[in-house]
Motif scaffolding. Structure first.
Motif, mmCIF file in Angstrom:
data_model
loop_
_atom_site.group_PDB
_atom_site.id
_atom_site.type_symbol
_atom_site.label_atom_id
_atom_site.label_comp_id
_atom_site.label_asym_id
_atom_site.label_seq_id
_atom_site.Cartn_x
_atom_site.Cartn_y
_atom_site.Cartn_z
ATOM 1 N N UNK A 92 0.964 -0.902 -0.261
ATOM 2 C CA UNK A 92 -0.674 0.036 -0.390
ATOM 3 C C UNK A 92 0.441 1.063 -0.630
ATOM 4 N N UNK A 93 2.106 1.555 1.132
ATOM 5 C CA UNK A 93 2.642 2.221 0.887
ATOM 6 C C UNK A 93 3.449 2.672 -0.310
ATOM 7 N N UNK A 94 3.903 1.186 -1.451
ATOM 8 C CA UNK A 94 4.522 1.780 -1.783
ATOM 9 C C UNK A 94 3.663 2.237 -3.237
ATOM 10 N N UNK A 95 1.848 1.585 -3.486
ATOM 11 C CA UNK A 95 1.384 2.321 -4.537
ATOM 12 C C UNK A 95 0.930 3.316 -3.983
ATOM 13 N N UNK A 102 3.167 10.389 -9.175
ATOM 14 C CA UNK A 102 1.472 11.202 -10.452
ATOM 15 C C UNK A 102 1.417 12.922 -10.009
ATOM 16 N N UNK A 103 0.675 12.518 -8.617
ATOM 17 C CA UNK A 103 0.337 13.663 -7.808
ATOM 18 C C UNK A 103 0.627 15.185 -8.250
ATOM 19 N N UNK A 104 2.674 15.063 -8.405
ATOM 20 C CA UNK A 104 3.705 15.758 -7.762
ATOM 21 C C UNK A 104 4.049 16.230 -9.914
ATOM 22 N N UNK A 106 1.357 15.623 -11.927
ATOM 23 C CA UNK A 106 0.300 16.343 -12.620
ATOM 24 C C UNK A 106 0.095 18.022 -11.505
ATOM 25 N N UNK A 107 1.466 18.621 -11.151
ATOM 26 C CA UNK A 107 1.315 19.949 -10.647
ATOM 27 C C UNK A 107 0.925 19.781 -9.390
ATOM 28 N N UNK A 108 0.925 18.945 -8.346
ATOM 29 C CA UNK A 108 0.402 19.570 -7.533
ATOM 30 C C UNK A 108 1.695 19.374 -6.436
ATOM 31 N N UNK A 109 0.909 20.164 -5.205
ATOM 32 C CA UNK A 109 2.435 20.531 -4.528
ATOM 33 C C UNK A 109 2.223 19.657 -3.157
ATOM 34 N N UNK A 110 2.507 19.524 -1.961
ATOM 35 C CA UNK A 110 2.761 18.412 -1.027
ATOM 36 C C UNK A 110 1.329 18.847 -0.778
#
Length: 138
Positions: A92-95, A102-104, A106-110
């Motif tokens: 789960x951690x790996x996923x 992928x979020x990063x 796509x341009x998302x920050x933390x």
């Protein structure tokens, strides 16, 4: 041993950041019953905070029954929060790590990624009838 990371602009009180990071370490199995927390002096040196702040956090953790202050010896974990088989969480951690990459991309920050995760978590656990216990990150 845990090392506390204090985010001064987070809007979360410093002592509460210590409490939340300790709870997270207990939940993830980083800390286990019998482990010693860093001394107030060690936390002050690494995080550049007031020793009274550390002691306030440790007293809160003691009030919750998670740690035990032993004068002259230190502060020790009394009980963990993790579920049995924390090691089985590795897939789960790996996923989740892959999703965060992928979020990063796509341009998302933390903070954006955390907000999206929190919104989805609330939806999933509300649908499952599991009570929401608060934000997962801190």
């Amino acid at each position: 041993m845990i090392t506390y990371q204090i985010e001064r602009r987070s809007g979360v009180a410093t002592y509460m950041q210590i409490v939340l990071q300790t709870r997270q370490a207990l939940r993830l199995g980083v800390l286990a019953p019998g482990d010693k927390l860093p001394t107030a002096k060690e936390v002050v040196e690494t995080a550049a905070i007031n020793p009274h702040t550390v002691l306030k956090a440790y007293r809160e953790l003691e009030r919750e029954g998670l740690v035990e202050l032993q004068p002259g010896r230190g502060t020790f974990v009394r009980r963990g929060l993790g579920t049995a088989g924390t090691a089985s969480h590795a897939p789960l951690r790996a996923e989740l790590t892959a999703w965060l990459h992928k979020a990063e991309e796509a341009g998302l920050d933390a903070e954006d990624a955390a907000a999206l995760f929190d919104a989805c978590r609330a939806e999933v656990f509300a649908a499952a009838g599991t009570p929401r216990t608060g934000p997962a990150r801190h």
